[in-house]
Design a protein around this motif. Structure first.
Motif, PDB file in Angstrom:
ATOM      1  N   LYS A 147       0.655  -1.208   0.019  1.00 18.83           N
ATOM      2  CA  LYS A 147      -0.013   0.030   0.011  1.00 18.83           C
ATOM      3  C   LYS A 147       0.816   1.312   0.104  1.00 18.83           C
ATOM      4  O   LYS A 147       0.379   2.480   0.203  1.00 18.83           O
ATOM      5  CB  LYS A 147      -0.930   0.095   1.297  1.00 18.83           C
ATOM      6  N   LYS A 148       2.145   1.000  -0.144  1.00 15.93           N
ATOM      7  CA  LYS A 148       2.936   2.348  -0.321  1.00 15.93           C
ATOM      8  C   LYS A 148       2.396   3.140  -1.450  1.00 15.93           C
ATOM      9  O   LYS A 148       2.450   2.725  -2.606  1.00 15.93           O
ATOM     10  CB  LYS A 148       4.668   1.799  -0.453  1.00 15.93           C
ATOM     11  N   VAL A 149       2.589   4.587  -1.295  1.00 17.21           N
ATOM     12  CA  VAL A 149       2.172   5.348  -2.553  1.00 17.21           C
ATOM     13  C   VAL A 149       3.718   5.649  -3.027  1.00 17.21           C
ATOM     14  O   VAL A 149       4.482   6.259  -2.484  1.00 17.21           O
ATOM     15  CB  VAL A 149       1.922   6.884  -1.742  1.00 17.21           C
ATOM     16  N   MET A 150       3.723   5.402  -4.423  1.00 16.24           N
ATOM     17  CA  MET A 150       4.810   5.490  -5.163  1.00 16.24           C
ATOM     18  C   MET A 150       4.973   6.791  -5.989  1.00 16.24           C
ATOM     19  O   MET A 150       5.984   7.191  -6.049  1.00 16.24           O
ATOM     20  CB  MET A 150       4.777   4.460  -6.130  1.00 16.24           C
ATOM     21  N   ALA A 151       3.940   7.296  -6.032  1.00 23.25           N
ATOM     22  CA  ALA A 151       3.762   8.696  -6.647  1.00 23.25           C
ATOM     23  C   ALA A 151       2.236   9.457  -6.646  1.00 23.25           C
ATOM     24  O   ALA A 151       1.249   8.470  -6.412  1.00 23.25           O
ATOM     25  CB  ALA A 151       4.155   8.763  -8.139  1.00 23.25           C
TER      26      ALA A 151
END
Length: 291
Positions: A147-151
């Motif tokens: 669930k990491k926001v990459m951009a």
């Protein structure tokens, strides 16, 4: 008047795959198994029937297919395929969105995937023979495993006026304009993905015994340096005088992360600290014991 957009992100999978991985190619050859495209378009103070369409999917499907075509022709080297989200994928997305990152269980078909969610809000003003549309929005690119926001990007307000056109031509022109709004941001995401690797694990790390924020930040630097082989990426989730929470994204097994934490015995910051590593069964805890 600037449009107000409230949005929550992410969604579905699987209408059409592009550039499938050959059967002889190892599944791990690329960092990301697929890029999943999701879009939501919301009318503000008017209904879809005012545009002669039944619902938002009737309109946004044209956007989805255009963005799918663009990504299929500009697929980052780190991504195996690009797909649109179908109903089954949306069911997965809703459950995934509501699940805390440290409780995620990812089905095999969604592992190592990315989700690109685009939300747009449209406003309509018009008179006889002339209609003006304004729209704005936001896009978020997230790693499914963690669930990491990459951009993420905000789509600034834009507008277009149509005169003396039938509804079909207006809808086509509006969809084309909205499609172009997002493309510069997608180009940037593509460039970023060319050098990015995914994460297969996310862990919460609790820090206690620090005297100031600098102690926690010093520890973060040490962890990043020592955890370079794991691709460790750490974000400060919260901070109080009693406890700090770090969100740790990594590539590798849980044991590798545990071994890393156990290997760091001391920290020199505002004080000299001895580090005590514990595991609660849910998350890791590092206690900074001042010498």
């Amino acid at each position: 008047m600037k449009l107000f957009l409230s949005f929550v992100f992410l969604s579905t999978l699987a209408l059409a795959e592009v550039t499938p991985t050959p059967a002889t190619e190892p599944a791990t050859a690329k960092s990301f198994s697929r890029l999943i495209l999701i879009s939501e378009v919301e009318p503000y103070l008017f209904s879809w029937k005012d545009l002669g369409v039944e619902n938002d999917r009737s309109f946004s499907l044209a956007l989805d297919n255009s963005w799918l075509k663009w990504f299929s022709e500009n697929l980052p080297a780190t991504v195996e395929s690009v797909v649109l989200c179908d109903a089954t994928c949306m069911d997965f997305y809703r459950k995934w969105f509501e699940t805390h990152f440290d409780k995620l269980v990812i089905p095999d078909e969604y592992k190592n995937a990315l989700i690109l969610k685009t939300n747009m809000l449209i406003r309509k003003n018009g008179s006889v023979g002339e209609v003006k549309f304004e729209w704005e929005g936001r896009t978020v690119l997230q790693d499914v495993n963690t669930k990491k926001v990459m951009a993420a990007s905000t789509l600034a307000p834009e507008s277009r006026t149509f005169r003396d056109l039938d509804q079909k031509a207006i809808n086509s022109g509006l969809a084309s304009s909205m499609y172009r709004t997002a493309i510069p941001f997608f180009m940037d995401y593509r460039k970023q993905l060319e050098t990015k690797k995914g994460f297969n694990r996310v862990s919460r790390l609790v820090i206690r015994g620090h005297q100031r924020l600098g102690d926690v930040l010093e520890l973060v630097d040490v962890l990043k340096f020592r955890g370079n082989s794991l691709g460790l990426d750490i974000h400060l989730g919260s901070f109080t005088k009693d406890e700090a929470q770090l969100i740790c994204y990594l590539r590798g097994e849980e044991k590798s992360f545990t071994d890393l934490l156990s290997s760091i015995k001391e920290l020199k910051s505002s004080h000299s600290y001895t580090l005590v590593n514990e595991f609660t069964g849910v998350h890791h805890v590092i206690k900074l014991v001042a010498e």
